[in-house]
Design a protein around this motif. Sequence first.
Motif, short mmCIF file in Angstrom:
data_model
loop_
_atom_site.label_atom_id
_atom_site.label_comp_id
_atom_site.label_asym_id
_atom_site.label_seq_id
_atom_site.Cartn_x
_atom_site.Cartn_y
_atom_site.Cartn_z
N LEU A 41 0.82 -1.12 0.07
CA LEU A 41 0.04 -0.02 0.06
C LEU A 41 0.80 1.28 0.02
O LEU A 41 0.69 2.21 -0.74
N HIS A 42 1.96 1.31 0.78
CA HIS A 42 2.82 2.33 0.88
C HIS A 42 3.43 2.75 -0.42
O HIS A 42 3.62 3.74 -1.05
N GLN A 43 3.70 1.56 -1.31
CA GLN A 43 4.64 1.52 -2.59
C GLN A 43 3.52 2.11 -3.57
O GLN A 43 3.91 3.00 -4.50
N LYS A 44 2.30 1.83 -3.41
CA LYS A 44 1.18 2.30 -4.38
C LYS A 44 0.95 3.77 -3.99
O LYS A 44 0.93 4.76 -5.22
N LYS A 45 0.79 4.11 -2.93
CA LYS A 45 0.65 5.57 -2.62
C LYS A 45 1.74 6.58 -2.83
O LYS A 45 1.78 7.65 -3.45
N ARG A 46 3.10 6.04 -2.86
CA ARG A 46 4.33 6.73 -3.15
C ARG A 46 4.18 6.93 -4.73
O ARG A 46 4.52 7.83 -5.27
N GLY A 47 3.91 5.74 -5.48
CA GLY A 47 3.93 5.81 -7.04
C GLY A 47 2.67 6.92 -7.35
O GLY A 47 3.05 7.58 -8.50
N LEU A 48 1.76 6.86 -6.67
CA LEU A 48 0.50 7.86 -7.09
C LEU A 48 1.22 9.30 -6.90
O LEU A 48 0.79 10.25 -7.58
N ALA A 49 1.85 9.54 -5.79
CA ALA A 49 2.34 10.82 -5.42
C ALA A 49 2.98 11.40 -6.34
O ALA A 49 3.07 12.51 -6.93
N ILE A 50 4.12 10.43 -6.82
CA ILE A 50 5.17 10.76 -7.90
C ILE A 50 4.36 11.17 -9.16
O ILE A 50 4.66 12.31 -9.82
N LEU A 51 3.50 10.28 -9.62
CA LEU A 51 2.77 10.42 -10.64
C LEU A 51 1.89 11.88 -10.70
O LEU A 51 2.01 12.52 -11.79
N SER A 52 0.97 12.13 -9.51
CA SER A 52 0.79 13.40 -9.51
C SER A 52 1.60 14.64 -9.57
O SER A 52 1.14 15.68 -10.12
N VAL A 53 2.82 14.48 -8.97
CA VAL A 53 3.72 15.65 -9.31
C VAL A 53 4.20 15.82 -10.71
O VAL A 53 4.04 16.94 -11.08
N ILE A 54 4.37 14.81 -11.32
CA ILE A 54 4.72 14.70 -12.73
C ILE A 54 3.63 15.35 -13.54
O ILE A 54 4.09 16.10 -14.31
N SER A 55 2.59 14.69 -13.27
CA SER A 55 1.26 15.24 -14.07
C SER A 55 1.10 16.63 -13.78
O SER A 55 0.69 17.49 -14.71
N GLY A 56 1.05 17.00 -12.65
CA GLY A 56 1.04 18.50 -12.44
C GLY A 56 1.89 19.56 -12.96
O GLY A 56 1.69 20.48 -13.36
N THR A 57 3.03 19.02 -13.18
CA THR A 57 4.10 19.66 -13.84
C THR A 57 3.76 19.82 -15.22
O THR A 57 4.15 20.98 -15.73
N ILE A 58 3.42 18.70 -15.65
CA ILE A 58 3.01 18.79 -17.30
C ILE A 58 1.88 19.82 -17.26
O ILE A 58 1.61 20.36 -18.38
N GLY A 59 0.84 19.50 -16.58
CA GLY A 59 -0.26 20.74 -16.48
C GLY A 59 0.05 22.08 -16.17
O GLY A 59 -0.55 22.90 -16.98
N ILE A 60 1.23 22.19 -15.67
CA ILE A 60 1.83 23.79 -15.59
C ILE A 60 2.28 24.30 -16.97
O ILE A 60 1.95 25.47 -17.47
N ALA A 61 2.90 23.37 -17.51
CA ALA A 61 3.41 23.55 -18.77
C ALA A 61 2.44 23.97 -19.96
O ALA A 61 2.47 24.70 -20.72
N VAL A 62 1.32 23.03 -19.89
CA VAL A 62 0.17 23.10 -20.84
C VAL A 62 -0.46 24.55 -20.48
O VAL A 62 -0.85 25.04 -21.44
N ALA A 63 -0.73 24.66 -19.13
CA ALA A 63 -1.42 25.99 -18.68
C ALA A 63 -0.67 27.23 -19.43
O ALA A 63 -1.40 28.16 -19.79
N HIS A 64 0.70 27.31 -19.22
CA HIS A 64 1.39 28.38 -19.62
C HIS A 64 1.38 28.58 -21.05
O HIS A 64 1.38 29.78 -21.62
N TYR A 65 1.42 27.45 -22.04
CA TYR A 65 1.26 27.75 -23.37
C TYR A 65 -0.16 27.86 -24.05
O TYR A 65 -0.31 28.42 -24.93
N THR A 66 -1.10 27.58 -23.12
CA THR A 66 -2.52 28.00 -23.42
C THR A 66 -3.00 29.27 -22.81
O THR A 66 -4.31 29.42 -23.05
#
Length: 98
Positions: A41-66
């Motif tokens: 469970l800890h490994q799954k939560k950690r993976g989701l947190a990392i994925l969330s940060v990476i996706s958020g960063t991509i979201g910032i880039a998309v928001a900047h260009y749009t």
Amino acid sequence: MSSINKQQAAAIVDALLAPRTAEMDAARTKREQQREQARALHQKKRGLAILSVISGTIGIAVAHYTGQGLAQGYICGALLGMGIGSLACGMWRRPARN
């Protein structure tokens, strides 16, 4: 008087301690299973947190260009990434059906 030898004494001790030893083994097995489940469970939560940060960063880039707000882009990207990651983890960890 009759005395008992070492083998007989060991057999008596084993007979007296056998139920307690079985209980201890069962408790140890249960603790190991719980530890493994907690680790997974800890490994799954950690993976989701990392994925969330990476996706958020991509979201910032998309928001900047749009021309959208950066915070809004981060939140949308993070939620989208976490949702997709949760679905992927759920499907990946699901046992095969016959």
